[in-house]
Motif scaffolding. Structure first.
Motif, PDB file in Angstrom:
ATOM      1  N   SER A 210       2.164   6.469  -5.217  1.00  0.00           N
ATOM      2  CA  SER A 210       1.728   5.870  -6.483  1.00  0.00           C
ATOM      3  C   SER A 210       2.882   5.171  -7.193  1.00  0.00           C
ATOM      4  O   SER A 210       3.523   4.303  -6.637  1.00  0.00           O
ATOM      5  CB  SER A 210       1.096   6.950  -7.364  1.00  0.00           C
ATOM      6  OG  SER A 210       0.580   6.383  -8.538  1.00  0.00           O
ATOM      7  N   SER A 211       3.183   5.581  -8.424  1.00  0.00           N
ATOM      8  CA  SER A 211       4.190   4.901  -9.222  1.00  0.00           C
ATOM      9  C   SER A 211       5.559   5.571  -9.145  1.00  0.00           C
ATOM     10  O   SER A 211       6.459   5.206  -9.886  1.00  0.00           O
ATOM     11  CB  SER A 211       3.749   4.846 -10.685  1.00  0.00           C
ATOM     12  OG  SER A 211       3.576   6.155 -11.191  1.00  0.00           O
TER      13      SER A 211
ATOM     14  N   SER B 233       2.502  -2.057  -7.565  1.00  0.00           N
ATOM     15  CA  SER B 233       2.205  -1.933  -6.139  1.00  0.00           C
ATOM     16  C   SER B 233       2.736  -0.602  -5.612  1.00  0.00           C
ATOM     17  O   SER B 233       3.882  -0.249  -5.884  1.00  0.00           O
ATOM     18  CB  SER B 233       2.875  -3.069  -5.359  1.00  0.00           C
ATOM     19  OG  SER B 233       2.399  -4.310  -5.800  1.00  0.00           O
ATOM     20  N   PRO B 234       1.933   0.128  -4.844  1.00  0.00           N
ATOM     21  CA  PRO B 234       2.470   1.354  -4.223  1.00  0.00           C
ATOM     22  C   PRO B 234       3.571   1.003  -3.239  1.00  0.00           C
ATOM     23  O   PRO B 234       3.513  -0.019  -2.572  1.00  0.00           O
ATOM     24  CB  PRO B 234       1.249   1.948  -3.501  1.00  0.00           C
ATOM     25  CG  PRO B 234       0.068   1.302  -4.131  1.00  0.00           C
ATOM     26  CD  PRO B 234       0.512  -0.066  -4.546  1.00  0.00           C
ATOM     27  N   TYR B 235       4.559   1.840  -3.140  1.00  0.00           N
ATOM     28  CA  TYR B 235       5.668   1.655  -2.210  1.00  0.00           C
ATOM     29  C   TYR B 235       5.517   2.654  -1.058  1.00  0.00           C
ATOM     30  O   TYR B 235       5.209   3.824  -1.287  1.00  0.00           O
ATOM     31  CB  TYR B 235       7.012   1.878  -2.899  1.00  0.00           C
ATOM     32  CG  TYR B 235       7.349   0.826  -3.930  1.00  0.00           C
ATOM     33  CD1 TYR B 235       8.297  -0.158  -3.655  1.00  0.00           C
ATOM     34  CD2 TYR B 235       6.724   0.811  -5.160  1.00  0.00           C
ATOM     35  CE1 TYR B 235       8.615  -1.117  -4.595  1.00  0.00           C
ATOM     36  CE2 TYR B 235       7.035  -0.150  -6.115  1.00  0.00           C
ATOM     37  CZ  TYR B 235       7.984  -1.117  -5.824  1.00  0.00           C
ATOM     38  OH  TYR B 235       8.294  -2.064  -6.753  1.00  0.00           O
TER      39      TYR B 235
ATOM     40  N   TYR C 129       8.513   3.232  -8.654  1.00  0.00           N
ATOM     41  CA  TYR C 129       8.691   2.420  -9.864  1.00  0.00           C
ATOM     42  C   TYR C 129       9.428   3.222 -10.932  1.00  0.00           C
ATOM     43  O   TYR C 129      10.371   2.741 -11.561  1.00  0.00           O
ATOM     44  CB  TYR C 129       7.324   1.979 -10.378  1.00  0.00           C
ATOM     45  CG  TYR C 129       7.350   1.197 -11.675  1.00  0.00           C
ATOM     46  CD1 TYR C 129       7.639  -0.159 -11.681  1.00  0.00           C
ATOM     47  CD2 TYR C 129       7.065   1.823 -12.890  1.00  0.00           C
ATOM     48  CE1 TYR C 129       7.652  -0.881 -12.862  1.00  0.00           C
ATOM     49  CE2 TYR C 129       7.081   1.111 -14.070  1.00  0.00           C
ATOM     50  CZ  TYR C 129       7.368  -0.246 -14.065  1.00  0.00           C
ATOM     51  OH  TYR C 129       7.380  -0.951 -15.235  1.00  0.00           O
TER      52      TYR C 129
ATOM     53  N   LYS D 176       2.827  -6.392  -9.889  1.00  0.00           N
ATOM     54  CA  LYS D 176       1.969  -7.307  -9.144  1.00  0.00           C
ATOM     55  C   LYS D 176       1.690  -8.593  -9.914  1.00  0.00           C
ATOM     56  O   LYS D 176       1.387  -9.619  -9.311  1.00  0.00           O
ATOM     57  CB  LYS D 176       0.619  -6.634  -8.858  1.00  0.00           C
ATOM     58  CG  LYS D 176       0.618  -5.548  -7.814  1.00  0.00           C
ATOM     59  CD  LYS D 176      -0.808  -5.045  -7.643  1.00  0.00           C
ATOM     60  CE  LYS D 176      -0.917  -3.988  -6.573  1.00  0.00           C
ATOM     61  NZ  LYS D 176      -2.307  -3.509  -6.407  1.00  0.00           N
TER      62      LYS D 176
ATOM     63  N   ALA E  25      -2.547   0.953 -10.738  1.00  0.00           N
ATOM     64  CA  ALA E  25      -2.444   0.224  -9.471  1.00  0.00           C
ATOM     65  C   ALA E  25      -2.724  -1.261  -9.639  1.00  0.00           C
ATOM     66  O   ALA E  25      -2.392  -2.055  -8.756  1.00  0.00           O
ATOM     67  CB  ALA E  25      -3.395   0.822  -8.449  1.00  0.00           C
ATOM     68  N   ASP E  26      -3.347  -1.669 -10.749  1.00  0.00           N
ATOM     69  CA  ASP E  26      -3.571  -3.089 -10.996  1.00  0.00           C
ATOM     70  C   ASP E  26      -2.279  -3.810 -11.345  1.00  0.00           C
ATOM     71  O   ASP E  26      -2.195  -5.036 -11.235  1.00  0.00           O
ATOM     72  CB  ASP E  26      -4.572  -3.293 -12.141  1.00  0.00           C
ATOM     73  CG  ASP E  26      -5.965  -2.819 -11.782  1.00  0.00           C
ATOM     74  OD1 ASP E  26      -6.318  -2.890 -10.584  1.00  0.00           O
ATOM     75  OD2 ASP E  26      -6.701  -2.392 -12.694  1.00  0.00           O
TER      76      ASP E  26
ATOM     77  N   PRO F  26       0.514   4.886  -0.229  1.00  0.00           N
ATOM     78  CA  PRO F  26      -0.252   4.896  -1.484  1.00  0.00           C
ATOM     79  C   PRO F  26      -0.123   6.204  -2.252  1.00  0.00           C
ATOM     80  O   PRO F  26      -0.194   6.226  -3.472  1.00  0.00           O
ATOM     81  CB  PRO F  26      -1.697   4.679  -0.997  1.00  0.00           C
ATOM     82  CG  PRO F  26      -1.553   3.970   0.309  1.00  0.00           C
ATOM     83  CD  PRO F  26      -0.298   4.520   0.930  1.00  0.00           C
TER      84      PRO F  26
END
Length: 549
Positions: A411-412, A403-405, A415, A375, A399-400, A408
């Protein structure tokens, strides 16, 4: 008294554009073949340090885009208590702070701006505070995609490694970007070395020549030199191992997260002419690109070359940033003089120096390069990293940054999947390079670095990312790119891991075999019995976790 000397050292370092080692006191003068120098003690007194020693003449003016020239011997005592200037580059997360500043949050002031100097061909030396002679020598080449980085990065401080490995540790600067790799018809002349455009490679080779001539005065053995590089520095080392110009200058290699390059293809258009046209418009010599092209055609190639040599390094970098067509330089191809015409093919045919090697990679290489999936931009991310206290409650959430894909609840996970996929591709390239070397050289030891005990969000954002093995190799955790990972809680395990890694490196520097009792297992060469096993370097929060994979 030591505090007074330390304060004086910091003042002198600031005035000279470098940052002196805090808490250092002066050593007795040392006579090198290059000239007399006076170094300092490391902050803890365990190592002797000489900073900012020139190994070549400044490549400025007419020496820009020329092979490095040997440094003329000096007669006056040279203070060696501050790092030399970084080589000129565009400031970034991986580059230097503003002149006179220590590494830290002030680095962001340089982001996207020219920083450093062309007068930068210096090296630094650390050795144990003892009277030992004949110590093995380690010469380190930093990474940074050959466009960024510098030897004064706090991660590369060689004091702790020199003491633990009982070795002389050398770190170097070398020319970067367009100043280090640039072959173009406009620049062609009678010198094949200059025509190669491989100035960064030639700088590294020149630093090795300086080491050969001077390292004995520091207690090092010129007959036992290991060349180590990481990322772009590792790619450069593969190139130098394949070069006929570097024979006898080093005897072993440690290659970290790098691949054997194949070289680019020569272009049919002059990048130098396009660059000069952009500069001419900015200087008011032409109003439009068409007018600039007509002006340069009328002036001729010698004028274009002289015009480029007359512009400052900052003006050249600014021109490259202004014009999107200049954003990506053409690759420098193999030239058949400095490097083989096709380096990968040369390795396939066994045409390289056959020397003992350690070849390492990290498990999550790609996580350092997934910034576009985050982000936040580089400057914000860098600030967040430096504002994170690994011993306090997390200041930022995963989450800061990520970005969730899709949903939500994932989560990661996406990524991490992107990282896995990209890291697997990089890993195959590393394994292919290991295979090319091991086909002809049996003394190749491979490792994978898995440590990822940092707190969130950095555990997810970086994990065992590209370059995270460097703090463990040098034993430096207090400041640097990954400092937010190193907590009091994970200190016992990471100190155990850095200790065994430095022991293994010390053994390799001396004998070409990294095995030491502290490993607790036998680290076999890659090709032994067809095993193709890597030593997996990891630790829990409390102790070592080594295995073979």
């Amino acid at each position: 008294m030591n505090r007074i000397l330390a304060a004086a050292a910091v003042l002198v370092g600031t005035l000279l554009g470098g940052v002196a080692t805090v808490g250092a006191d002066a050593l007795s003068p040392l006579q090198l073949p290059a000239g007399p120098v006076q170094g300092i003690h490391s902050a803890d007194g365990a190592a002797r340090v000489w900073l900012g020693l020139p190994y070549a003449a400044p490549p400025m003016g007419a020496l820009r885009w020329q092979p490095p020239r040997p440094m003329a011997p000096w007669q006056e005592l040279r203070r060696a208590d501050a790092f030399g200037s970084p080589c000129v580059q565009t400031g970034s997360m991986y580059g230097p702070p503003p002149p006179g500043n220590a590494w830290g949050i002030d680095n962001v002031e340089t982001f996207g701006k020219p920083v450093g100097s062309e007068d930068c061909l210096t090296l630094n030396v650390w050795r144990p505070d003892s009277e030992e002679h004949g110590l093995p020598v380690l010469v380190f080449v930093h990474g940074g995609a050959n466009v960024a980085g510098y030897s004064a990065d706090p991660t590369y401080d060689g004091a702790r490694l020199a003491v633990a490995a009982r070795a002389v540790v050398v770190t170097i600067n070398y020319r970067l970007g367009i100043f280090g790799w640039f072959a173009d018809p406009v620049l062609q002349g009678p010198d094949p070395l200059a025509n190669s455009g491989e100035f960064g490679i030639l700088d590294i080779i020149q630093s090795l020549r300086f080491v050969q001539a001077n390292i004995a005065a520091f207690g090092g053995d010129p007959g036992n030199v290991t060349l180590m590089g990481q990322s772009a520095g590792a790619i450069d080392i593969y190139a130098i191992i394949g070069s006929k110009l570097a024979g006898g200058l080093f005897h072993k290699a440690i290659v970290l997260s790098g691949l054997i390059g194949s070289g680019g293809k020569p272009g049919h258009h002059s990048y130098a002419t396009d660059l000069a046209a952009e500069l001419a418009q900015h200087d008011g010599l032409a109003a439009t690109p068409e007018a600039a092209a007509k002006l340069l055609a009328g002036k001729g190639t010698p004028w274009v070359k002289d015009y480029l040599l007359s512009r400052s390094s900052g003006e050249i970098l600014d021109a490259m940033h202004r014009n999107p067509a200049l954003a990506k330089m053409p690759s420098t191809p193999g030239d058949g003089v400095v490097l083989p015409l096709d380096l990968a093919a040369a390795y396939d045919q066994g045409q390289f120096q056959r020397i003992p090697m350690i070849i390492g990679t990290t498990r999550d290489e790609a996580k350092l390069f997934t910034g576009k999936l985050l982000k936040v931009g580089n400057e914000q991310r860098f600030r967040m990293m430096l504002q994170s206290n690994p011993d306090a409650a997390p200041k930022y959430r995963t989450a800061d940054l990520i970005s969730p894909y899709l949903l939500p609840s994932l989560s990661s996970a996406p990524y991490n999947f992107c990282n896995w996929l990209l890291s697997a591709v990089l890993g195959r390239g590393v394994n292919a390079s290991i295979g090319k070397v091991a086909k002809y050289e049996p003394r190749v030891y491979a490792y994978r670095f898995d440590w990822d005990r940092g707190p969130e969000p950095w555990h997810t954002v970086y994990g065992a990312a590209h370059a995270i093995d460097l703090p463990f190799i040098f034993g430096n955790f207090g400041s640097g790119f990954f400092a937010m990972d190193f907590s009091a809680r994970n200190r016992p395990g990471r100190e155990a891991l850095t200790g065994v890694m430095m022991q293994a490196i010390g053994a390799f520097l001396r004998s070409g075999d990294p095995n030491v009792p502290a490993l607790g297992l036998r680290w076999q060469p890659w090709g032994d019995g067809g095993t193709r096993q890597k030593l997996v370097l990891d630790a829990s929060e409390q102790g070592l976790n080594l295995s073979l994979h």
